[in-house]
Design an enzyme around this catalytic site. Sequence first.
Site, mmCIF file in Angstrom:
data_model
loop_
_atom_site.group_PDB
_atom_site.id
_atom_site.type_symbol
_atom_site.label_atom_id
_atom_site.label_comp_id
_atom_site.label_asym_id
_atom_site.label_seq_id
_atom_site.Cartn_x
_atom_site.Cartn_y
_atom_site.Cartn_z
ATOM 1 N N ARG A 164 0.843 -1.202 0.000
ATOM 2 C CA ARG A 164 0.000 0.000 0.000
ATOM 3 C C ARG A 164 0.875 1.247 0.000
ATOM 4 O O ARG A 164 0.586 2.214 -0.701
ATOM 5 C CB ARG A 164 -0.931 0.000 1.223
ATOM 6 C CG ARG A 164 -2.053 -1.004 1.160
ATOM 7 C CD ARG A 164 -2.908 -0.969 2.409
ATOM 8 N NE ARG A 164 -3.629 0.304 2.543
ATOM 9 C CZ ARG A 164 -4.321 0.638 3.628
ATOM 10 N NH1 ARG A 164 -4.374 -0.178 4.673
ATOM 11 N NH2 ARG A 164 -4.960 1.797 3.669
ATOM 12 N N CYS A 214 -1.292 6.302 8.933
ATOM 13 C CA CYS A 214 -1.716 4.967 8.494
ATOM 14 C C CYS A 214 -2.866 5.147 7.514
ATOM 15 O O CYS A 214 -2.858 6.063 6.698
ATOM 16 C CB CYS A 214 -2.103 4.101 9.689
ATOM 17 S SG CYS A 214 -3.491 4.740 10.666
#
Length: 281
Positions: free
Chosen positions: A181, A240
């Site tokens: 990611r 995050c």
Amino acid sequence: MNSPLVSTDWLNSHLECCDLFILDVSMSKVIGKQPIIYEQLFTIPNSYKVSIENDLSDLNSSAIHTFPSGEQVQRLSVQLGFNLQSTLILYDDQGIYSAPRAWWIFISLGFENVFILDGGLPKWIAEGRPIDDKHHLLPQDFGDLNSELDCNTAAITTSDMLLLNIETENSIVIDVRAEQRFLGVVAEPRAGVRSGHIPKSKNLPFGLVLESTQYKAADDLKGLFEKLGCSSDSAIIFSCGSGITACIVLVAAIIADFNNVSLYDGSWAEWGSDESLPISK
């Protein structure tokens, strides 16, 4: 800063202590790891259920999992009967997942006696500790906080501050999402969110600070941060997907004695959705 953790041994011997509040802050949805699934509800005796998604998120915000206001947490504390002098023990059903997020919220609002149960519910059950099948009922008589809660502004970083930091590099930005990611080679789980990462940020997937359901030893954690160029006086900002798992690594930094830390609350859900903000892959 004192250790943010308590052991299962400590909690087991203090279950009946006065002015000790055990809060189950488990989340209904787990992202970024294989979730532990339970066939029925298991709780630590005398624990209250506190929802990260509702009780500890600003529901007036259009963003996901936004930091709650002091007034919102104050209402919760009055409802459950704890105050700034109370001892709060936080746990979740994944071991270490959402409890660090709740810990950072309470710490940022001035609560000092707040601790995360290292290993959480999985370790508690594995050790054969007493369990219940329900949460503790809410008190009939509400408590009194006797103080207004104001968030420590240094605890939270905004996108504007991060944008400036790309130029100044005054802080080290650590993204705790999975490597794929971070590199932008897989699609984001949220619709409409671009792939990639904040320019000049570094990657430390949150699973690397954990050993099974517990935190790794402080020396091991220190080594992980030193590999990223962190020193004792480094200012570190954690990001995050939506501000939850960043707190896992933020707490790991504190355990390793890196105390100048902050959370990018909007995290990638905000940054990746804003076409005006630069990304790297």
